[in-house]
Design a protein around this motif. Structure first.
Motif, short mmCIF file in Angstrom:
data_model
loop_
_atom_site.label_atom_id
_atom_site.label_comp_id
_atom_site.label_asym_id
_atom_site.label_seq_id
_atom_site.Cartn_x
_atom_site.Cartn_y
_atom_site.Cartn_z
N GLU A 1 32.22 -86.05 -90.59
CA GLU A 1 32.51 -84.68 -90.99
C GLU A 1 31.35 -84.06 -91.75
OE1 GLU A 1 37.33 -84.61 -91.56
OE2 GLU A 1 36.17 -85.82 -92.96
N ALA B 1 46.92 -70.12 -94.04
CA ALA B 1 46.86 -69.95 -92.58
C ALA B 1 47.53 -68.67 -92.10
CB ALA B 1 47.50 -71.15 -91.90
N GLY C 1 45.78 -73.48 -87.73
CA GLY C 1 45.63 -74.73 -86.97
C GLY C 1 46.79 -75.64 -87.28
N TYR D 1 39.74 -85.85 -86.65
CA TYR D 1 40.84 -85.20 -85.95
C TYR D 1 42.09 -86.07 -85.88
CZ TYR D 1 37.87 -81.31 -84.56
OH TYR D 1 37.07 -80.20 -84.58
N GLU E 1 46.12 -73.39 -82.21
CA GLU E 1 45.78 -72.24 -83.06
C GLU E 1 46.97 -71.30 -83.10
OE1 GLU E 1 42.16 -70.49 -81.69
OE2 GLU E 1 40.91 -72.18 -82.37
N PHE F 1 41.82 -72.33 -90.99
CA PHE F 1 40.45 -72.70 -90.70
C PHE F 1 39.58 -71.46 -90.49
CE2 PHE F 1 43.04 -76.28 -89.32
CZ PHE F 1 42.35 -77.36 -89.84
N ASP G 1 35.07 -70.28 -89.45
CA ASP G 1 33.72 -70.72 -89.06
C ASP G 1 32.91 -71.18 -90.28
OD1 ASP G 1 34.24 -70.15 -86.41
OD2 ASP G 1 33.46 -68.10 -86.54
N ILE H 1 32.51 -72.97 -94.04
CA ILE H 1 33.15 -74.13 -94.63
C ILE H 1 33.77 -73.83 -95.99
CG2 ILE H 1 31.70 -75.76 -93.40
CD1 ILE H 1 29.99 -76.10 -95.89
N ARG I 1 42.15 -70.01 -96.62
CA ARG I 1 41.25 -70.75 -95.73
C ARG I 1 40.68 -72.00 -96.39
NH1 ARG I 1 36.11 -67.75 -93.41
NH2 ARG I 1 35.18 -68.68 -95.27
N ASN J 1 40.56 -74.90 -94.87
CA ASN J 1 39.96 -75.74 -93.82
C ASN J 1 40.51 -77.16 -93.80
OD1 ASN J 1 37.89 -74.12 -92.31
ND2 ASN J 1 37.14 -73.75 -94.38
N GLY J 2 41.82 -77.27 -93.97
CA GLY J 2 42.46 -78.57 -93.88
C GLY J 2 42.25 -79.46 -95.09
#
Length: 380
Positions: free
Chosen positions: A72, A234, A248, A273, A297, A337, A339, A341, A357, A359-360
């Protein structure tokens, strides 16, 4: 149809004259409430949550207290500068320490068993690339992780775990795991003790900036506040379509108890993943979003046969080969998520702010993201 049948008692005690309304009672929203009341004890803070429980990912994630595998980090370096990657790793590291500091390890069932990145036999090139970059990443990230070397090859552990088809492992001793249900209960208890009101089953349909106050509309009626924080992660685009946040979905299973389970810690493979861990003598296993990004998505909860079959196959063929583990639970969570970070923490318009956001990485980021947006509110 809108209802405004609030009594005088309800209006004066629950609805009207909030200094700050926070939309979303997940880890970010409640952390923002906690920080606001800690810094401004007289503030009237109201949290509105559309779900019976926090919707999204805060109580539906895998409970990984992690800050990134080698793969990652290498992927992030393809799209971001070294400085940005270091800053984000440090942000997640500090966020995890703040979460533990705020709530206490016992209250969130925190255990630092370490984290493992697995590479299959047919991923020799990826494994070699990861191993070749361990020294570089340790040197790069060390200042942001309190001076620790993070990653090390741990192939000798493969046989101990009983995996099948795994050719290489990289170990990170600083990763942990938590019980996210207990985490959210501890957060709720803490904000309730500071006189923060949390109302569930209240979906916000629109936000109107009327200059002297912000008006929020919902099926239950209208709410007014001086300032508003949107912490819906999200689901942010449902209220502000221009925000660069893509939902996501993560699909997750938990097995029935497995006698003599050898696995202890957090495990990732295929660039993060797929992920699994031990919990109460069971295996929690999730992922598969990369099988069909377009299908996943979505802001809708649910499952797909493709992902369920892939998770089931990996469970029986790689993680617990020959053990005939039975699956006890299935669920899904929705992450946010983008583009870039970094999370989005900013003022959207006068007196309306957002913190979305993650990003998980909400478990790692959420405490600091909440504090950061709270500080923006306090400064305006």
């Amino acid at each position: 149809m809108m209802s405004n049948n609030f009594s005088y008692w309800e209006r004066t005690a629950f609805v009207d004259n909030a200094d700050v309304i926070i939309i979303g009672s997940g880890i970010v929203g409640l952390s923002a409430a906690l920080h606001l009341k800690t810094r401004g004890p007289t503030l009237k803070v109201l949290v509105l949550e559309r779900g019976f429980l926090p919707s999204g990912a805060s109580t539906k994630n895998a409970g990984f207290a992690c800050f990134g595998t080698v793969s990652e980090q290498l992927e992030a370096l393809k799209h971001s500068t070294e400085e940005e990657v270091v800053q984000l790793a440090n942000y997640k590291w500090r966020g995890l320490q703040r979460l533990r500091q705020n709530l206490g390890d016992e209250n969130i069932d925190y255990h630092q068993y370490g984290g493992y990145e697995l590479f299959m036999h047919d991923e020799e090139a990826s494994a070699q690339e990861a191993q070749d970059n361990i020294e570089r990443l340790n040197k790069l990230l060390k200042p942001g992780i309190d001076g620790h070397d993070i990653y090390a090859v741990a192939d000798a552990k493969i046989a101990d775990f009983g995996f099948k088809g795994v050719g290489s492992i990289i170990y990170n001793p600083f990763e942990g795991q938590i019980h996210t249900g207990k985490m959210m209960r501890a957060l709720l208890n803490k904000v309730h003790a500071l006189d923060v009101l949390v109302l569930n089953g209240c979906e916000i349909l629109s936000i109107h900036n009327n200059g002297d106050h912000i008006l929020l509309t919902s099926p239950q009626g209208n709410f007014k506040a001086s300032k508003v924080i949107m912490a819906t992660n999200a689901f942010a685009k449902q209220l502000y379509p221009k925000l660069q946040v893509t939902p996501g979905r993560g699909q997750v299973l938990v097995t029935k108890p497995i006698p003599g389970l050898k696995i202890k810690g957090t495990y990732h493979f295929n660039e993060g993943y797929y992920y699994f861990r031990n919990i109460d003598g069971r295996i929690l296993f999730g992922g598969g979003r990369n099988l069909d990004f377009a299908a996943e998505e979505t802001p809708e909860f649910g499952h797909t046969d493709t992902v369920k079959q892939k998770l089931t196959n990996y469970l029986h063929q790689v993680i617990l080969p020959g053990q005939n583990a039975e699956i006890d639970y299935w669920w899904s969570g929705i992450m946010g998520f983008g583009d870039e970070i970094k999370p989005i923490v900013k003022q959207l318009e006068p007196n309306i702010f957002c913190a979305v956001r993650c990003n998980g990485m909400g478990v790692a980021m959420g405490s600091l993201v909440g504090e950061e947006v709270a500080e923006l509110v306090l400064k305006v």
